[in-house]
Write an enzyme that holds these catalytic residues in place. Structure first.
Site, PDB file in Angstrom:
ATOM      1  N   TYR A 109       0.842  -1.201   0.000  1.00 34.45           N
ATOM      2  CA  TYR A 109       0.000   0.000   0.000  1.00 34.45           C
ATOM      3  C   TYR A 109       0.874   1.246   0.000  1.00 34.45           C
ATOM      4  O   TYR A 109       2.043   1.223   0.401  1.00 34.45           O
ATOM      5  CB  TYR A 109      -0.949   0.014   1.199  1.00 34.45           C
ATOM      6  N   CYS A 110       0.307   2.351  -0.466  1.00 32.88           N
ATOM      7  CA  CYS A 110       0.963   3.654  -0.426  1.00 32.88           C
ATOM      8  C   CYS A 110      -0.130   4.715  -0.319  1.00 32.88           C
ATOM      9  O   CYS A 110      -1.286   4.393  -0.058  1.00 32.88           O
ATOM     10  CB  CYS A 110       1.857   3.875  -1.650  1.00 32.88           C
ATOM     11  N   THR A 111       0.192   5.975  -0.539  1.00 29.55           N
ATOM     12  CA  THR A 111      -0.764   7.057  -0.311  1.00 29.55           C
ATOM     13  C   THR A 111      -1.973   6.987  -1.235  1.00 29.55           C
ATOM     14  O   THR A 111      -3.121   6.935  -0.796  1.00 29.55           O
ATOM     15  CB  THR A 111      -0.080   8.423  -0.471  1.00 29.55           C
TER      16      THR A 111
ATOM     17  N   GLY B  83      -1.811   4.985  -4.392  1.00 28.56           N
ATOM     18  CA  GLY B  83      -1.733   3.818  -5.262  1.00 28.56           C
ATOM     19  C   GLY B  83      -0.646   3.870  -6.303  1.00 28.56           C
ATOM     20  O   GLY B  83      -0.233   2.829  -6.836  1.00 28.56           O
TER      21      GLY B  83
ATOM     22  N   ILE C 122      -4.136   4.448   0.491  1.00 26.10           N
ATOM     23  CA  ILE C 122      -4.717   4.750   1.802  1.00 26.10           C
ATOM     24  C   ILE C 122      -5.849   5.754   1.660  1.00 26.10           C
ATOM     25  O   ILE C 122      -6.846   5.709   2.384  1.00 26.10           O
ATOM     26  CB  ILE C 122      -3.632   5.313   2.744  1.00 26.10           C
TER      27      ILE C 122
END
Length: 497
Positions: free
Chosen positions: A358-360, A362, A388
């Site tokens: 996951y990241c901020t 995508g 997220i």
């Protein structure tokens, strides 16, 4: 408010056989009976004649989109991938008619509010069209080259119906989006984007490359809607993007010091040639609901000693420091360009593992998962679609705790009250970043109000002392950005297997 936590209840609706489902399958239930007469009649009375004609369409679309956001795939009681079901109010629905009745009865006011948003978007689209929007639909024209041969002015929205003050007035918001696609003329897109943002008084940062576009811009909600409509009208993006690809949050043009638009080799700086590791080799995308259930299973297995899954945070250390998923692996790296080397030096860690990334928003997972896949060591690799940002829209009180770091003047977006970080100097719970007070230092520091009043405003003690020397040295010829924060941190950390 999370759609899945609008009301209480633990009842499970009985399962039934697989259903045919359309993305915008309009409900066949009577919505009017579930909406308070005064609320709906007052709402409709405020609409002009032309807008009122679109009310029924907008209401059905709002209802269908609301239901679609609750949708998940796979059986709630098995690993089948072709079964559709829905989660709302802590209940599981496997029957389309039942979820329709539930939404109509329990969430009518939310559907009505969304109806208003759709009507607003329709009015903006109708009032400000892009002159060349249908140019690519001409059978005799070449879609790949037609827009490149047009003047940039022909791909701008008409805004003559709007006073300029409306384009800079409140309410405001910030848009975050990206799109991986092949762009043959990045410079044309760059010039178009700069002109478009200047026309709409938007500020922010936009990166364009031959592999796509990545942007975050802020401005009035009228301007951001015009911006979205213009992008979705362009033949390069109209079939690759949709409204759901744009993530919104509170903010505005004031969150950015200026507008910066440029052409780069990568739309997110990983430091690897896109021709060698392409976004087309990315991992399996999971919706927020699917990812939530995967994390739930992972946390349950972790409690039982299971170690076959890694929940991997692809962001930088200062991002994960103030907010992260529970029991995640958050690499202590300063830049995303260090991520490939981090993977290379920790391959044994990922061997035969299922990885949930996951990241901020995508975008880093797109290339990051492609790079990890290229090493052919993992059992399975999944990534959170929309990052997220999208997860918190549905699970504001889910497994992500703390604040979401954003790359603008806000620094963070809050979704819950948890504080998982502390002041660098005194250790009191604190998660509000500020820039190091030392001139030209680019580090962020967590220093509470009491420590700030004691002039403890640098990122570390070394930088605090250096700041005093820099102020007295006008030439600053010997200044170095590195300080204790970077000198003591391993550039590429080695994890214990």
């Amino acid at each position: 408010m999370s759609l899945s936590s609008c009301c209480n209840g633990t009842e499970r609706v009985s399962a039934c056989s697989k259903l045919e489902y359309c993305d915008l399958g309009f409900p066949d239930v009577d919505l009017n009976g579930s909406v308070e007469t005064t609320a709906e009649s007052t709402f409709k009375a405020a609409l002009d004649v032309n807008t009122r004609k679109k009310y029924t369409f907008a209401k059905k679309k709002a209802f269908a989109l609301f239901v679609k956001e609750l949708q998940s795939t796979g059986s709630p009681e098995s690993d089948q991938e072709d079964v559709i079901w829905w989660i709302c109010c802590e209940r599981e629905f496997t029957d389309l008619r039942t979820i329709h009745k539930h939404v109509a009865a329990q969430h009518a006011m939310e559907v009505l509010q969304r109806t208003g948003n759709i009507l607003e978007e329709l009015s903006i689209i109708a009032a400000a069209t892009v002159p060349c929007a249908d140019f690519s639909d001409n059978p005799g024209a070449s879609t790949e080259t037609s827009w490149e041969n047009c003047k940039i002015s022909e791909w701008l929205p008409g805004i003559s119906l709007y006073d300029e003050e409306l384009l800079i007035s409140e309410p405001e918001e910030v848009l975050l989006y990206y799109c991986y696609c092949d762009i043959k003329d990045p410079q044309w897109i760059c010039d178009w984007q700069r002109t478009l943002c200047e026309l709409l008084h938007l500020k922010g940062k936009i990166r364009i490359a031959s592999e796509g576009i990545n942007g975050t811009v802020g401005g009035s909600k009228i301007s951001t809607k015009l911006y979205i409509n213009t992008i979705l009208s362009h033949p390069l993006f109209k079939h690759s993007m949709c409204l759901e690809d744009f993530k919104t949050s509170d903010g505005g043009a004031h969150c950015f010091p200026e507008l910066r638009v440029g052409v780069f080799q990568e739309i997110v700086p990983m430091g690897v040639d896109p021709q060698k590791v392409s976004y087309k080799e990315t991992a399996i995308h999971l919706s927020p609901g699917e990812f939530h259930r995967k994390v739930e299973h992972y946390l349950s297995a972790a409690d039982e000693g299971g170690k076959d899954t890694i929940l991997l945070d692809c962001r930088n250390f200062y991002e994960s420091k103030i907010g992260q998923f529970q029991n995640c692996l958050a690499p202590d790296i300063r830049k995303f360009s260090y991520f490939p080397n981090y993977v290379d030096q920790n391959l044994d860690l990922f061997k035969d593992k299922t990885v949930l990334m996951y990241c901020t928003g995508g975008i880093r997972c797109e290339r990051g998962s492609a790079y990890l896949r290229s090493k052919a060591v993992c059992k399975e690799i999944y990534q959170l679609k929309g990052g997220i940002h999208k997860y918190l829209e549905q699970f504001s009180d889910g497994f992500f705790r703390g604040k979401l770091f954003v790359f603008d003047g806000r620094y963070t977006i809050s979704s819950n009250e948890d504080i998982i970080s502390s002041c660098h100097y005194c250790g009191t719970p604190w998660d509000r970043y500020r820039l190091c007070s030392t001139l030209r230092c680019c580090q962020l520091v967590l220093t509470c109000m009491e420590c700030q009043q004691r002039d403890l405003t640098a990122c570390c003690c070394t930088c605090q002392e250096k700041g005093l020397r820099v102020l007295s040295d006008r030439c600053q010829q010997h200044f170095k950005e590195e300080c204790e924060c970077t000198d003591k941190r391993a550039k590429i950390p080695i994890e214990k297997v």
